[in-house]
Design a protein around this motif. Structure first.
Motif, PDB file in Angstrom:
ATOM      1  N   MET A  84       0.853  -1.175   0.000  1.00  0.00           N
ATOM      2  CA  MET A  84       0.000   0.000   0.000  1.00  0.00           C
ATOM      3  C   MET A  84       0.897   1.236   0.000  1.00  0.00           C
ATOM      4  O   MET A  84       1.814   1.350   0.790  1.00  0.00           O
ATOM      5  CB  MET A  84      -0.900  -0.037   1.240  1.00  0.00           C
ATOM      6  CG  MET A  84      -1.824   1.142   1.311  1.00  0.00           C
ATOM      7  SD  MET A  84      -2.852   1.152   2.796  1.00  0.00           S
ATOM      8  CE  MET A  84      -3.948  -0.180   2.453  1.00  0.00           C
ATOM      9  N   ARG A  85       0.587   2.138  -0.883  1.00  0.00           N
ATOM     10  CA  ARG A  85       1.427   3.317  -1.013  1.00  0.00           C
ATOM     11  C   ARG A  85       1.264   4.281   0.164  1.00  0.00           C
ATOM     12  O   ARG A  85       2.216   4.915   0.589  1.00  0.00           O
ATOM     13  CB  ARG A  85       1.086   4.029  -2.315  1.00  0.00           C
ATOM     14  CG  ARG A  85       1.992   5.206  -2.555  1.00  0.00           C
ATOM     15  CD  ARG A  85       1.820   5.772  -3.911  1.00  0.00           C
ATOM     16  NE  ARG A  85       2.678   6.932  -4.032  1.00  0.00           N
ATOM     17  CZ  ARG A  85       2.871   7.603  -5.109  1.00  0.00           C
ATOM     18  NH1 ARG A  85       2.269   7.232  -6.203  1.00  0.00           N
ATOM     19  NH2 ARG A  85       3.647   8.640  -5.129  1.00  0.00           N
ATOM     20  N   TYR A  86       0.072   4.409   0.649  1.00  0.00           N
ATOM     21  CA  TYR A  86      -0.188   5.318   1.765  1.00  0.00           C
ATOM     22  C   TYR A  86      -0.773   4.528   2.936  1.00  0.00           C
ATOM     23  O   TYR A  86      -1.993   4.512   3.135  1.00  0.00           O
ATOM     24  CB  TYR A  86      -1.153   6.429   1.351  1.00  0.00           C
ATOM     25  CG  TYR A  86      -0.638   7.278   0.220  1.00  0.00           C
ATOM     26  CD1 TYR A  86       0.439   8.122   0.416  1.00  0.00           C
ATOM     27  CD2 TYR A  86      -1.232   7.239  -1.036  1.00  0.00           C
ATOM     28  CE1 TYR A  86       0.921   8.915  -0.606  1.00  0.00           C
ATOM     29  CE2 TYR A  86      -0.753   8.024  -2.070  1.00  0.00           C
ATOM     30  CZ  TYR A  86       0.322   8.852  -1.857  1.00  0.00           C
ATOM     31  OH  TYR A  86       0.782   9.638  -2.869  1.00  0.00           O
ATOM     32  N   PRO A  87       0.061   3.903   3.746  1.00  0.00           N
ATOM     33  CA  PRO A  87      -0.469   3.095   4.849  1.00  0.00           C
ATOM     34  C   PRO A  87      -1.164   3.925   5.931  1.00  0.00           C
ATOM     35  O   PRO A  87      -1.997   3.409   6.666  1.00  0.00           O
ATOM     36  CB  PRO A  87       0.762   2.400   5.413  1.00  0.00           C
ATOM     37  CG  PRO A  87       1.908   3.249   4.999  1.00  0.00           C
ATOM     38  CD  PRO A  87       1.513   3.877   3.694  1.00  0.00           C
ATOM     39  N   TRP A  88      -0.884   5.195   5.996  1.00  0.00           N
ATOM     40  CA  TRP A  88      -1.507   6.038   7.009  1.00  0.00           C
ATOM     41  C   TRP A  88      -2.997   6.219   6.750  1.00  0.00           C
ATOM     42  O   TRP A  88      -3.753   6.545   7.658  1.00  0.00           O
ATOM     43  CB  TRP A  88      -0.805   7.378   7.123  1.00  0.00           C
ATOM     44  CG  TRP A  88      -0.634   8.095   5.833  1.00  0.00           C
ATOM     45  CD1 TRP A  88       0.432   8.024   4.989  1.00  0.00           C
ATOM     46  CD2 TRP A  88      -1.565   8.980   5.209  1.00  0.00           C
ATOM     47  NE1 TRP A  88       0.211   8.793   3.889  1.00  0.00           N
ATOM     48  CE2 TRP A  88      -1.003   9.400   3.995  1.00  0.00           C
ATOM     49  CE3 TRP A  88      -2.822   9.450   5.559  1.00  0.00           C
ATOM     50  CZ2 TRP A  88      -1.655  10.267   3.135  1.00  0.00           C
ATOM     51  CZ3 TRP A  88      -3.460  10.314   4.701  1.00  0.00           C
ATOM     52  CH2 TRP A  88      -2.875  10.707   3.509  1.00  0.00           C
ATOM     53  N   ILE A  89      -3.429   5.980   5.511  1.00  0.00           N
ATOM     54  CA  ILE A  89      -4.862   6.068   5.215  1.00  0.00           C
ATOM     55  C   ILE A  89      -5.609   4.959   5.947  1.00  0.00           C
ATOM     56  O   ILE A  89      -6.650   5.195   6.556  1.00  0.00           O
ATOM     57  CB  ILE A  89      -5.117   6.001   3.698  1.00  0.00           C
ATOM     58  CG1 ILE A  89      -4.539   7.238   3.018  1.00  0.00           C
ATOM     59  CG2 ILE A  89      -6.603   5.890   3.402  1.00  0.00           C
ATOM     60  CD1 ILE A  89      -4.592   7.192   1.514  1.00  0.00           C
ATOM     61  N   ALA A  90      -5.077   3.748   5.895  1.00  0.00           N
ATOM     62  CA  ALA A  90      -5.705   2.632   6.602  1.00  0.00           C
ATOM     63  C   ALA A  90      -5.681   2.869   8.109  1.00  0.00           C
ATOM     64  O   ALA A  90      -6.665   2.592   8.807  1.00  0.00           O
ATOM     65  CB  ALA A  90      -5.001   1.336   6.259  1.00  0.00           C
ATOM     66  N   LEU A  91      -4.590   3.404   8.610  1.00  0.00           N
ATOM     67  CA  LEU A  91      -4.505   3.698  10.041  1.00  0.00           C
ATOM     68  C   LEU A  91      -5.504   4.776  10.443  1.00  0.00           C
ATOM     69  O   LEU A  91      -6.075   4.728  11.527  1.00  0.00           O
ATOM     70  CB  LEU A  91      -3.087   4.118  10.407  1.00  0.00           C
ATOM     71  CG  LEU A  91      -2.021   3.035  10.267  1.00  0.00           C
ATOM     72  CD1 LEU A  91      -0.641   3.611  10.539  1.00  0.00           C
ATOM     73  CD2 LEU A  91      -2.320   1.874  11.181  1.00  0.00           C
ATOM     74  N   THR A  92      -5.704   5.739   9.561  1.00  0.00           N
ATOM     75  CA  THR A  92      -6.681   6.793   9.830  1.00  0.00           C
ATOM     76  C   THR A  92      -8.082   6.213   9.900  1.00  0.00           C
ATOM     77  O   THR A  92      -8.853   6.527  10.810  1.00  0.00           O
ATOM     78  CB  THR A  92      -6.621   7.882   8.742  1.00  0.00           C
ATOM     79  OG1 THR A  92      -5.324   8.461   8.731  1.00  0.00           O
ATOM     80  CG2 THR A  92      -7.653   8.957   8.983  1.00  0.00           C
ATOM     81  N   ILE A  93      -8.412   5.355   8.951  1.00  0.00           N
ATOM     82  CA  ILE A  93      -9.746   4.764   8.939  1.00  0.00           C
ATOM     83  C   ILE A  93      -9.973   3.925  10.190  1.00  0.00           C
ATOM     84  O   ILE A  93     -11.000   4.046  10.857  1.00  0.00           O
ATOM     85  CB  ILE A  93      -9.943   3.923   7.665  1.00  0.00           C
ATOM     86  CG1 ILE A  93     -10.000   4.846   6.456  1.00  0.00           C
ATOM     87  CG2 ILE A  93     -11.199   3.073   7.757  1.00  0.00           C
ATOM     88  CD1 ILE A  93      -9.941   4.131   5.132  1.00  0.00           C
ATOM     89  N   LEU A  94      -9.014   3.097  10.528  1.00  0.00           N
ATOM     90  CA  LEU A  94      -9.169   2.245  11.699  1.00  0.00           C
ATOM     91  C   LEU A  94      -9.063   3.031  12.999  1.00  0.00           C
ATOM     92  O   LEU A  94      -9.802   2.781  13.944  1.00  0.00           O
ATOM     93  CB  LEU A  94      -8.129   1.132  11.686  1.00  0.00           C
ATOM     94  CG  LEU A  94      -8.313   0.068  10.617  1.00  0.00           C
ATOM     95  CD1 LEU A  94      -7.161  -0.922  10.667  1.00  0.00           C
ATOM     96  CD2 LEU A  94      -9.639  -0.633  10.778  1.00  0.00           C
TER      97      LEU A  94
END
Length: 52
Positions: free
Chosen positions: A1-11
């Protein structure tokens, strides 16, 4: 995943907000949604700016 912080933001933001809305009926969902959107936008701006 290019932007892993997006998944962290969602979770990290939206999952606790969903749990709070389900567990605490006295809380105003509109306020929590607004807070979630604001935090998500701020983190997205920081994340995209640092990835350039």
């Amino acid at each position: 995943m290019r932007y892993p912080w997006i998944a962290l933001t969602i979770l990290g933001i939206w999952l606790p907000i969903a749990i709070l809305i389900l567990k605490e009926p006295r809380l105003d969902p509109t306020l929590l949604y607004s807070l979630g959107v604001f935090i998500s936008v701020v983190l997205a701006m920081i994340g995209f700016r640092s990835s350039v």
